[in-house]
Write an enzyme that holds these catalytic residues in place. Sequence first.
Site, short mmCIF file in Angstrom:
data_model
loop_
_atom_site.label_atom_id
_atom_site.label_comp_id
_atom_site.label_asym_id
_atom_site.label_seq_id
_atom_site.Cartn_x
_atom_site.Cartn_y
_atom_site.Cartn_z
N GLU A 295 0.83 -1.21 0.00
CA GLU A 295 0.00 0.00 0.00
C GLU A 295 0.86 1.26 0.00
O GLU A 295 0.69 2.15 -0.82
CB GLU A 295 -0.91 -0.02 1.23
CG GLU A 295 -1.78 1.21 1.38
CD GLU A 295 -2.53 1.24 2.69
OE1 GLU A 295 -3.47 2.06 2.79
OE2 GLU A 295 -2.20 0.47 3.61
N HIS A 296 1.76 1.36 0.96
CA HIS A 296 2.68 2.50 1.05
C HIS A 296 4.10 2.01 0.76
O HIS A 296 4.55 1.05 1.37
CB HIS A 296 2.68 3.11 2.46
CG HIS A 296 1.32 3.49 2.97
ND1 HIS A 296 0.63 2.70 3.88
CD2 HIS A 296 0.54 4.55 2.71
CE1 HIS A 296 -0.53 3.28 4.15
NE2 HIS A 296 -0.61 4.40 3.46
#
Length: 436
Positions: free
Chosen positions: A319-320
Amino acid sequence: MAIQYLKQGKPEIARAEDDAKVRATVESVLKDIETRGDAAVRELSAKFDRYDPPSFRLTDSEVEAAMHKVSARDIEDIRFAQDQIRRFALAQRASMTDIEVETMPGVILGHRNIPVQSVGCYVPGGKFPMVASAHMSVLTASVAEVPRIVASAPPVNGAPHPAIVAAMKMGGAHEIYVLGGMQAVGAMALGTETIKPVDMLVGPGNAFVAEAKRQLYGRVGIDLFAGPTETMVIADDTVDAEMCATDLLGQAEHGYNSPAVLVTNSRKLVKETLAEIERLLSILPTAETARKSWQDYGEVILCDTHDEMLEVANDIASEHVQVMTNRDDWYLENMHSYGALFLGPRTNVANGDKVIGTNHTLPTQKAGRYTGGLWVGKFLKTHSYQRVTTDEAATLIGAYGSRLCMLEGFVGHAEQCNIRVRRYGHRNVPYGVAAE
């Protein structure tokens, strides 16, 4: 290749067992909400949040009263963050233009970007009141000019959370509810006696909220399938262990099941980062959560080359992705599967989560392979239209269309084309000539 997994998290089979339990619980709850409406929602709120008000929807005066409890400094900080998010969302919206083109004489094709007509924005409360999530969903929907924006967040300590309410109102919410978890997303999607259903659900949440959105998808639209927060640090020896450890634990504190992965080509950095993680866990106020998350879901992957690091990163599709290397732009050019990139040591995921202007609702669980995160375009539907303006074009397109319909055996389809050929072509064209 020499990709070494020096630390691995919980086995996939154990994660799958957890998912199955959540799935069964959510299915039962949604069926109850659909059957009993407000009564089910009220029971669930009392059970999970110990909250049973006369109405879950806040009146204008209740919204105003909540906002008066927020300090001037906090209001200004919320306004600053929303200004950044609005500025970027407006630029994104401006990039999405309606088009109309004449593809050949007399044939006009186009598309229009039309807002979803109603959206339910869920803002998590729970352990951490996610004020920023109100900006990301409510404000972005407002920039997209969604006519009805419904926002819901759980109570905190038995009452609406003032800063969340302020962020929802300042972001442009038309209806604000104090409801949490499955009962919130279920009520917004399915509707009850007092809550009109929405067309789309957006916003992050815990495993039960994510599963509820998955089960409701199709009945309503959703932004994306979102699981627990994930973070990846891609680092080489240009960055130090304190920075890496801080960025890993900064996201691991989200919950007990938040994956945090270090991908590096430096064995020295691995050793120092592991030591630094232990030091930080001894002083971090949220260490209980972060330690469990790191223990069960933390990974350390040592590679020989940047090419191997890139391969691993694209496969995990976190995600990040925090990139701190001597070739950050190379990763920007070559990464293709992720939620959002944070390039260079001056950048960090927390700024992206709260204030910098990009949206923090991002794909997890490898969904970055096929979708990006929430943005103004998610609230817009691109609809095409066609117009034929000349007899010549109607005749020409109709002839081709008829033959192609007959190629597939669709006689009725072909006749839709043929009648235009007869009507708009030469009067002496015999029946069925277009299909020959």
